[in-house]
Structure formats: C-alpha cells, structure tokens
Design an enzyme around this catalytic site. Structure first.
Site, short mmCIF file in Angstrom:
data_model
loop_
_atom_site.label_atom_id
_atom_site.label_comp_id
_atom_site.label_asym_id
_atom_site.label_seq_id
_atom_site.Cartn_x
_atom_site.Cartn_y
_atom_site.Cartn_z
N ASP A 197 -9.13 -1.29 -4.16
CA ASP A 197 -10.41 -0.62 -4.36
C ASP A 197 -10.54 0.03 -5.73
O ASP A 197 -11.34 0.93 -5.92
CB ASP A 197 -10.63 0.44 -3.27
CG ASP A 197 -9.59 1.57 -3.34
OD1 ASP A 197 -8.65 1.48 -4.16
OD2 ASP A 197 -9.72 2.54 -2.56
N CYS A 224 -12.55 18.67 -7.75
CA CYS A 224 -13.15 17.72 -6.81
C CYS A 224 -12.11 17.45 -5.73
O CYS A 224 -11.34 18.35 -5.38
CB CYS A 224 -13.61 16.44 -7.52
SG CYS A 224 -12.28 15.50 -8.30
N ASP A 226 0.87 -1.18 0.00
CA ASP A 226 0.00 0.00 0.00
C ASP A 226 0.91 1.22 0.00
O ASP A 226 1.87 1.28 0.76
CB ASP A 226 -0.91 0.01 1.24
CG ASP A 226 -2.13 0.89 1.06
OD1 ASP A 226 -1.96 2.06 0.63
OD2 ASP A 226 -3.25 0.44 1.35
N ARG A 236 -13.99 2.46 8.62
CA ARG A 236 -14.06 1.08 8.16
C ARG A 236 -12.71 0.36 8.21
O ARG A 236 -12.67 -0.87 8.20
CB ARG A 236 -14.60 1.03 6.72
CG ARG A 236 -13.68 1.73 5.72
CD ARG A 236 -14.38 2.13 4.44
NE ARG A 236 -13.48 2.81 3.53
CZ ARG A 236 -13.11 4.09 3.67
NH1 ARG A 236 -13.56 4.81 4.68
NH2 ARG A 236 -12.30 4.66 2.81
N CYS A 261 -15.64 6.59 -5.18
CA CYS A 261 -15.58 6.17 -3.77
C CYS A 261 -16.40 7.10 -2.88
O CYS A 261 -17.15 6.64 -2.03
CB CYS A 261 -14.12 6.17 -3.32
SG CYS A 261 -13.04 5.13 -4.32
#
Length: 407
Positions: free
Chosen positions: A152, A365, A84, A95, A215
């Site tokens: 993801d 965004c 990661d 989460r 997401c």
C-alpha cells in the site's frame, strides 16, 4: 431455430507458455477437490498440477493480500510466501478479511497463515515477518515463480518492481484508492512476442508528497479489495497455467462507484534507465515511519518530551492534524483538531494565520507522515517555532499512556 456460430476475432496475441512445469499426478482426493478446475478449458489436469507446483509470493497480508492469499490457497497453489512486518489492528478488519477480531495484536503473517491452512491444509506457507528493503528484496523474490504485490505504499512497489525485474519473474500488481482500483501484470523478461514492461514504465517516479491522500484521509471501500484482489489472483493463475490472455501490456482500471472498467495500453519506456540493482526508495507520506524516526525538516520532540512540555509553565499549542473520526478514537489531551488537508490549497493561508503566534506549535498525527507535511507547510509560510511530534499519537500511547486505545 439453430443459433448462429460466432467466431471471436483474432487478437493477434502470441501464445504464452505456462510459467510453471507440471507437478506430480493428482490423487483421488485432489481430483475431487479441484473438479471445477479440471473441466475448465485452459486449466484442466495439467494446469492444476502446475498450480500445485507453483511458488507464489504475496506482498502484504492487508486489503489486497487477504483475498489474494485465500483464493490462491483455494486454487491449490502449492507454496505461498507472505511478507508483512505489521500486526493486526481493529481498523484493518473493515477490509482485511483474512484476519478476525481475535487476531488483533497478532503478526499479520501468522494470522494469514492460520487462515490459509484452514482453507486448504495442503498449501505450504512460508512466512517472512519483515519489512521489504533493498537489502532483502531480491533474495526473497528469487525464491518464487511470481510475485503478487498488494503493498500500500510507493516505496515497497518500487522495491518489488526492481527485484522482479532483476529476477526476471512476473509481477502482478494492484492498487486501491477510495472507490477505484488498478491491476496490471509486469514482466521484464517475458516469452517472445510479449512486451517487457515494468512498474517503472507506468510510474517512473513516485508522486510528489501531498498530491496523494494519505491512507486515513483517502479511505478505501472494503469490498473493493475483493474485486481487485480476485483479479490479481486470476492473472496469477493464468500465468502459471498458460490460460487466457494476460494483462501483460495492459492496465485495467475499475471504478466501483460507477461499476465501470477501462483499459490502457502499457509499452516499454525507451528512456527509462535500466535497473541494475535494488535501491531503497525515498519514503512517502502514506508510509508509517519507524518509532523515533526523525522528520525530514524542522524541530522534533518525542512523546515523553512533549508530556514534559505540556506540564511546563509555558506549554506549546498542540495541533492534531488527523481526521475527526481518528480523534474520536484516541487523542493527546489538550490538542486542537485541524485536519492536515486544511493546510493545503486555497484556504491554507487562513489555516496558518489562525494558529496562535505567542507560543510554539507542536504538531502530531497518527504516526508522523501527515504531521511532517504540515510542519513543512508551516515553515514554508514563515513559522519557525514548529515542533514535529515523532511517532505521533501511537508513540504517546506506547510511551506515555498505554491505557489508551491504538488503531
């Protein structure tokens, strides 16, 4: 009265040998720690020794990687790799239970390592603090017996699929969307009698941009990560030990809103081109671009250039296409909020028409994915004076006003 004996019907499934050879004998301490496994049919002492010898790579230390890493560690897997390249932020904590409030700002792999070792100090943790790419995927994957993919985004999923296909090792995959989850096992070179299926047999191509909520737009139920992540660990343990019936050749679908499971059969696609190398997939809308990455079409402006434009005598109309809750966390001063979903579907023409015609429109965004979709939609509708704010509000915080919060 004696209860009748019930015999399970034969499934016709060919027995599957354990994936990993037995490791060294267990000492007294480990016999006590794993006692509930040792009495479990299909695992036992032999299976526990196989788990201790296993090397499992977990892709992502996020929503699915969090429960996967913790349960794999608790199960006694000898070596866990975690890949990661992200850091922990506040929005992860809803989460991603492997991280705590004190970990915000830390690399996820380091936070995950500390939590794994706190759960089971016998586990060897190998960190890969990098982004999985076509250049490194096969080299990393080949170091392990199997891969648990909790990524993801579609780009990483195809990289994992192709790398595990070439390496010939099992690929346990899971995915989340709002209240729904999916789990499957893929394996290009399974034991005889089992179908050689891969992720590409189910998803030959990524969905077109705009058809899958991003997401932030879609959201995900935090507890759903535990449900799907624990099933992924169950499949990994079964593969290592040879216990039970694997999900290989089956796709399990869970709906937490209704608490229902469905199952679909997965077969090899005879028309699928063979995988001969790992190629870099095209990024999709939910993937966060690297800082400064250029949009695919249209004009672009950096955060610092936007600051100068906003201070000029003829500033652009600043359009924020995130969701309302995101604006409440942090926003560029002077922006008008119109969520990106308004520029799709039946009402899109009205959203476009409502924008001012007398000055350029600068769109931003969080990091660039959603704003690029809106830029493309506006240009398709005939607006050619549209600017993409590269890096989004995160670039504004980084380069213009570091005092503002990140998320």
């Amino acid at each position: 009265m004696t209860a009748p004996t019930v015999e399970a019907a034969s499934t016709g499934v060919t027995p599957r040998p354990p994936l990993v050879p037995e490791g060294p004998p267990l000492d007294t301490e480990r016999l006590a720690r794993y006692a509930r496994h040792l009495t479990l049919p299909g695992v036992g002492v032999s299976g526990q020794r196989r788990l201790a010898a296993a090397r499992i790579l977990v892709i992502g230390a996020g929503g699915l990687g969090s429960p996967a890493l913790l349960y794999l560690a608790a199960a006694g897997v000898g070596t866990l790799g975690v890949i990661d390249d992200d850091v922990v932020d506040e929005s992860n904590l809803q989460r991603q239970v492997i991280h705590a409030r004190a970990d915000v700002g830390r690399p996820k792999v380091e936070s995950a390592r500390d939590a794994v070792l706190a759960a089971n100090p016998d586990v060897a943790v190998e960190l890969h603090p990098v982004r999985l790419t076509a250049a490194n995927a096969l080299e990393i994957v080949r170091q392990y017996d199997l891969v648990v993919d909790g990524s993801d985004n579609f780009a990483t999923r195809y990289l994992v699929s192709d790398a595990t296909t070439l390496a010939g090792i099992p690929h346990v995959w899971g995915a989340l969307d709002r209240f729904r989850g999916q789990v499957a096992v893929f394996w290009s070179a399974p034991p005889p009698g089992h179908p050689p299926v891969t992720y590409r047999d189910v998803f030959p191509e990524a969905p077109p941009p705009g058809t899958v909520p991003s997401c932030a737009e879609g959201g995900v139920l935090g507890a759903l990560c535990a449900t799907i992540g624990s099933v992924m660990v169950t499949e990994a343990v079964k593969l290592v030990t040879g216990a039970g019936r694997s999900l290989l050749g089956r796709l399990a679908l869970y709906d937490a809103a209704d608490v229902t499971w469905r199952e679909l059969r997965v077969l090899p696609d005879p028309t699928r081109p063979p995988v001969t190398r790992v190629e870099e997939p095209a990024p999709e809308v939910c993937e966060v671009p690297a800082p400064g990455a250029a949009p695919t079409t249209g004009g672009e402006v950096s955060a610092t250039e936007l600051r100068d434009l906003l201070d000029s005598p003829t500033p652009p109309f600043l359009l924020d296409v995130r969701e309302e809750f995101e604006r409440d966390i942090v926003a560029i001063p002077g922006a008008v909020l119109v969520p990106s979903g308004r520029f799709q579907g039946p009402g899109a023409a009205d959203a476009v028409a409502a924008l001012p015609q007398d000055r350029p429109v600068a769109v931003y965004c969080k990091a660039g994915g959603r704003s690029q979709r809106v830029v493309d939609a506006l240009r398709a509708a005939g607006r050619h004076d549209v600017l993409q704010v590269t890096g989004g509000v995160l670039a504004w915080v980084r380069d213009v006003d570091p005092s503002l919060p990140r998320y």
